[in-house]
Write a protein that holds these residues in place. Structure first.
Motif, short mmCIF file in Angstrom:
data_model
loop_
_atom_site.label_atom_id
_atom_site.label_comp_id
_atom_site.label_asym_id
_atom_site.label_seq_id
_atom_site.Cartn_x
_atom_site.Cartn_y
_atom_site.Cartn_z
N ARG A 448 0.82 -1.21 0.00
CA ARG A 448 0.00 0.00 0.00
C ARG A 448 0.86 1.26 0.00
NH1 ARG A 448 -5.20 1.41 1.34
NH2 ARG A 448 -5.57 3.29 2.60
N TYR A 449 1.98 1.23 0.72
CA TYR A 449 2.79 2.43 0.89
C TYR A 449 3.98 2.50 -0.06
CZ TYR A 449 0.22 2.72 5.31
OH TYR A 449 -0.76 2.80 6.25
N ARG A 450 4.03 1.58 -1.04
CA ARG A 450 5.20 1.56 -1.92
C ARG A 450 5.35 2.89 -2.67
NH1 ARG A 450 4.70 -3.21 -4.02
NH2 ARG A 450 6.30 -4.07 -2.67
N ASP A 451 4.24 3.43 -3.15
CA ASP A 451 4.30 4.67 -3.94
C ASP A 451 3.46 5.79 -3.34
OD1 ASP A 451 5.93 3.45 -5.92
OD2 ASP A 451 4.14 2.50 -6.75
N ALA A 452 3.00 5.60 -2.09
CA ALA A 452 2.12 6.61 -1.50
C ALA A 452 2.45 6.80 -0.04
CB ALA A 452 0.66 6.19 -1.66
N ASP A 453 2.08 7.94 0.49
CA ASP A 453 2.31 8.26 1.90
C ASP A 453 1.07 7.87 2.71
OD1 ASP A 453 2.05 10.41 4.28
OD2 ASP A 453 4.17 10.04 3.79
N PRO A 454 1.25 7.25 3.90
CA PRO A 454 0.09 6.81 4.69
C PRO A 454 -0.71 7.94 5.28
CG PRO A 454 2.12 6.48 5.92
CD PRO A 454 2.53 6.89 4.53
N GLY A 455 -0.14 9.13 5.33
CA GLY A 455 -0.88 10.24 5.92
C GLY A 455 -1.16 9.99 7.39
N ASP A 456 -2.43 10.17 7.78
CA ASP A 456 -2.80 10.03 9.20
C ASP A 456 -3.44 8.69 9.52
OD1 ASP A 456 -1.91 12.59 9.78
OD2 ASP A 456 -3.84 13.51 9.25
N GLU A 457 -3.46 7.74 8.60
CA GLU A 457 -4.16 6.49 8.90
C GLU A 457 -3.35 5.63 9.88
OE1 GLU A 457 -4.87 4.63 5.18
OE2 GLU A 457 -2.91 3.71 5.05
N VAL A 458 -4.09 4.89 10.72
CA VAL A 458 -3.48 4.06 11.77
C VAL A 458 -4.18 2.70 11.78
CG1 VAL A 458 -3.03 3.82 14.25
CG2 VAL A 458 -2.95 6.08 13.17
N PHE A 459 -3.38 1.65 11.93
CA PHE A 459 -3.90 0.29 12.00
C PHE A 459 -3.52 -0.30 13.35
CE2 PHE A 459 -3.28 1.33 7.58
CZ PHE A 459 -4.50 0.96 7.02
N SER A 460 -4.51 -0.76 14.08
CA SER A 460 -4.30 -1.24 15.45
C SER A 460 -4.20 -2.76 15.46
CB SER A 460 -5.46 -0.78 16.33
OG SER A 460 -5.19 -1.03 17.67
N ILE A 461 -3.19 -3.29 16.17
CA ILE A 461 -2.93 -4.73 16.24
C ILE A 461 -2.85 -5.13 17.72
CG2 ILE A 461 -1.29 -6.58 15.72
CD1 ILE A 461 -0.36 -4.94 13.32
N ASN A 462 -3.56 -6.19 18.08
CA ASN A 462 -3.55 -6.68 19.46
C ASN A 462 -2.29 -7.49 19.76
OD1 ASN A 462 -6.26 -6.19 20.98
ND2 ASN A 462 -6.84 -6.66 18.86
N LEU A 463 -1.77 -7.33 20.97
CA LEU A 463 -0.67 -8.16 21.47
C LEU A 463 -1.15 -8.91 22.70
CD1 LEU A 463 2.51 -5.89 21.23
CD2 LEU A 463 1.83 -7.76 19.71
N SER A 464 -0.82 -10.19 22.78
CA SER A 464 -1.21 -11.01 23.92
C SER A 464 -0.23 -10.83 25.08
CB SER A 464 -1.25 -12.48 23.51
OG SER A 464 0.05 -12.90 23.12
N GLY A 465 -0.61 -11.36 26.22
CA GLY A 465 0.25 -11.26 27.40
C GLY A 465 1.56 -12.00 27.22
N SER A 466 1.52 -13.16 26.55
CA SER A 466 2.76 -13.92 26.35
C SER A 466 3.71 -13.21 25.39
CB SER A 466 2.45 -15.32 25.83
OG SER A 466 1.67 -15.25 24.65
N SER A 467 3.17 -12.33 24.53
CA SER A 467 4.03 -11.60 23.60
C SER A 467 4.66 -10.38 24.25
CB SER A 467 3.22 -11.15 22.38
OG SER A 467 2.78 -12.25 21.63
N LEU A 468 3.96 -9.81 25.23
CA LEU A 468 4.42 -8.58 25.85
C LEU A 468 5.72 -8.84 26.62
CD1 LEU A 468 3.28 -5.69 26.00
CD2 LEU A 468 2.45 -6.25 28.28
N GLY A 469 6.77 -8.17 26.22
CA GLY A 469 8.06 -8.35 26.89
C GLY A 469 8.93 -9.40 26.23
N ASP A 470 8.43 -10.05 25.16
CA ASP A 470 9.22 -11.05 24.45
C ASP A 470 10.26 -10.33 23.60
OD1 ASP A 470 10.27 -13.00 22.83
OD2 ASP A 470 8.35 -13.92 22.33
N ALA A 471 11.53 -10.43 23.98
CA ALA A 471 12.60 -9.70 23.27
C ALA A 471 12.68 -10.14 21.82
CB ALA A 471 13.93 -9.92 23.98
N SER A 472 12.44 -11.43 21.55
CA SER A 472 12.52 -11.90 20.17
C SER A 472 11.40 -11.31 19.33
CB SER A 472 12.47 -13.43 20.12
OG SER A 472 11.22 -13.91 20.60
N LEU A 473 10.21 -11.13 19.93
CA LEU A 473 9.11 -10.51 19.19
C LEU A 473 9.42 -9.03 18.94
CD1 LEU A 473 6.28 -10.76 17.95
CD2 LEU A 473 5.37 -10.03 20.15
#
Length: 627
Positions: A448-473
């Motif tokens: 989507r952003y290869r030839d265009a600027d995202p402007g003000d759009e935002v996409f929200s992604i959930n993180l689980s408890g097991s992911s929070l603090g995972d250095a590899s993630l």
């Protein structure tokens, strides 16, 4: 003198008797050698002109020795001794028939090598004793038959000693060589035994490992048995607060407690970090439940002092019966599921598998969904959906939405996360889902952003408890953002309030790392954990999502409205924007607008739609210069 004799005895090879499967073919080979000598010496005597009578008389001692050595009624020692004397006698006959020619004496050394087949040092003593006696006696009576030079013929006993010394020297060399080989074989046997032990044992506790337990379980037959699956409760507290060394010490202590409680024939194995399993031979499920309850009490009463602190652990147990013909791995899965059911119902208890067990049916269903989920991730049949998050004040031109995950069913239909997420949590697959969502989302946004600027759009992604603090993630997110060229400001990560306050320090560090890259953060389901607003000050968040359970009743329940107003007001005081979840109709939306909540999300403002379709419908305009 006694000490010297003891040291000499210790220096000799161990002298362990060969097993029959090795000794018998060696003995048969020696008998064949002896039989060939009988025939060969008879022919040699005839050639030397001794006639049939003389030749027969020469080989009679060899025939007697052969007959004695071939009799199975005698012990192995007697048979080996007779064969040894026969071989030495064959050398003596050869020397005598050859008129004591020195070259004929070499035959003694050949026969000395043959008797090493027995691996018995007493045979060498017998050989040396025979040479001394035969050379001395025959040397006195008829010295020309033994020696071919005058010095020996005049002093036969002295030369008998000389010959015996040579034979003894050769025997000692053979014994020393054999001793070295014996020690090497002992070392190999010890190494093999150690490797066999380690192959079937857990290296920390010394009990059996999973592979050996499976082997013994597969071999259990003839009657009813029982499997008990055990999982320590609160063990992670010791590991996390005191370190793995303390955890290992506690595991060894608990293992000893269980070993002391079980019968000698019971099979105990460690199959995971803090998981054990027991095979109780000849026990019903009811009897095994009694044993499991006894283990639970013993472990629960144990105190583990460490560096001034005192710890206790509990024990959850699942019991399953093993009947003849049962699938052993199915029994293991049932016992494991029963243990999980015990933990689910409050921990530190025993759950026995029974017919129509709803808990086990639920666990079996979760295992099925976990398998389907892994296949979906491997085959890339998970699907991203997009649900808009809209400003309550009206359209602004900016796009804001949450990415949700669905699974494609066998019939092509969609399966919601409420079906497969419990299985993902049970089988530690939630972090894998998080990675899939992040990777899939950034891959699509890169296009989507290869030839265009995202402007003000935002996409929200959930993180689980097991992911929070995972250095590899954390590193994975950095790498994916850089590889796909997605501006970090276009990504907002959501973490639930209850997950965040579970480990505040880890959560804060994780959030700060990603916000430093330019990502945004939202505190999800705020209010559900009753953690208080104190924690809100600790989190470097950008948005607060008000829990939907309060939003639903905002129109008719004054208490729900008061909670929403409080969360919104305090969040604004801290410079945070607010999002209301579960906005199902315009009436709720109007109430949120009146309060001043910034954003709304729910079926009343926009249902989830396939993300790929949304991207195609809301393509960004490519600047003319680029086009």
């Amino acid at each position: 003198m006694t000490g010297w004799i003891r040291r000499l005895a210790r220096a000799l090879p161990s002298g362990r008797p060969l097993p029959a499967r090795e000794w018998n073919p060696r003995h048969r080979a020696i008998l064949w050698i002896l039989a060939l000598h009988i025939g060969g010496l008879f022919a040699f005597a005839l050639v030397r002109g001794h006639g049939v009578g003389g030749a027969t008389l020469a080989v009679i001692p060899l025939g007697v020795a052969f007959a004695a050595a071939a009799q199975r009624v005698f012990s192995r020692n007697v048979r080996a001794g007779a064969a040894t004397l026969g071989l030495m006698a064959s050398s003596a006959v050869l020397v005598q028939l050859g008129d004591g020619v020195i070259e004929m004496h070499f035959h003694f050394f050949v026969m000395l090598f043959v008797i090493t087949f027995y691996q018995e040092w007493r045979a060498f003593l017998l050989a040396a004793g025979f040479v001394l006696a035969e050379h001395a006696v025959v040397g006195v009576l008829a010295p020309q038959l033994v020696y071919d030079h005058s010095e020996a013929q005049h002093h036969p006993v002295q030369w008998a000693l000389v010959h015996t010394l040579f034979i003894a020297g050769a025997a000692v060399a053979a014994i020393v060589n054999w001793s070295f080989a014996d020690r090497a074989h002992d070392a190999e046997r010890r190494i093999a035994a150690r490797m066999e032990y380690e192959a079937e044992r857990d290296p920390l506790t010394g009990v059996f490992n999973r592979r050996e337990f499976d082997r013994r379980l597969a071999g259990a037959s003839d009657g009813t048995h029982a499997v008990v699956f055990l999982d320590l409760d609160r063990f992670k507290i010791v590991n996390d607060s005191c370190g793995h060394a303390a955890g290992d010490t506690l595991l060894c202590q608990v293992t000893d407690l269980m070993r002391d409680t079980l019968r000698a024939g019971d099979v105990l194995a460690r199959v995971g970090g803090d998981e054990f399993v027991i095979l109780l031979h000849g026990s019903t499920a009811e009897q095994a439940a009694v044993v499991a309850e006894r283990l639970r009490r013993v472990v629960g009463q144990h105190r583990f002092p460490y560096q001034g602190r005192d710890f206790t652990v509990g024990l959850s147990a699942g019991v399953a019966a093993v009947h003849e013909g049962d699938d052993r791995q199915a029994v293991m899965r049932a016992a494991d599921a029963a243990c999980y059911a015990a933990k689910h119902h409050g921990r530190n208890r025993v759950h026995v598998v029974s017919a129509g067990d709803k808990d086990l049916a639920r666990q079996g269903g979760q295992a099925h969904w976990a398998e389907r989920l892994m296949n979906a991730m491997n085959q890339n049949t998970l699907v991203l959906y997009y649900q808009p998050i809209v400003p309550t004040a009206g359209p602004t031109g900016a796009r804001f939405g949450e990415l949700l995950v669905r699974m494609r069913g066998d019939d092509g239909g969609l399966i919601g996360p409420g079906v497969f997420l419990p299985a993902a949590e049970r089988y530690n697959l939630v972090t894998a889902i998080d990675r899939w969502v992040i990777g899939a989302a950034l891959e699509r946004l890169a296009e989507r952003y290869r030839d265009a600027d995202p402007g003000d759009e935002v996409f929200s992604i959930n993180l689980s408890g097991s992911s929070l603090g995972d250095a590899s993630l954390l590193q994975y997110i950095r790498d994916e953002l850089e590889e796909h060229g997605v501006p970090p400001r276009a990504i907002c990560f959501e973490v639930t309030e209850t997950v965040a306050v579970g480990d505040v320090g880890r959560a804060v560090a994780f959030i700060r790392e990603l916000r430093a890259l330019g990502c945004r953060f939202a505190l999800d389901d705020f209010g559900s954990g009753l953690s208080g607003f104190t924690y809100l000050k600790q989190f470097p968040a950008d948005l607060v999502k008000i829990d939907g359970s309060f939003v639903r009743g905002i129109v008719h329940d004054p208490l729900d409205r008061a909670v929403v107003e409080s969360v919104h007001r305090i969040s604004h005081e801290m410079g945070l924007r607010t999002i209301a979840e579960f906005v199902e109709d315009t009436e709720i939306l109007e109430a949120l607008r009146a309060i001043g909540v910034d954003y709304a999300q729910g079926y009343g403002t926009g249902a989830p739609v396939p993300f790929d379709g949304w991207l195609a419908e809301h393509a960004l305009e490519v600047p003319a210069a680029v086009a």
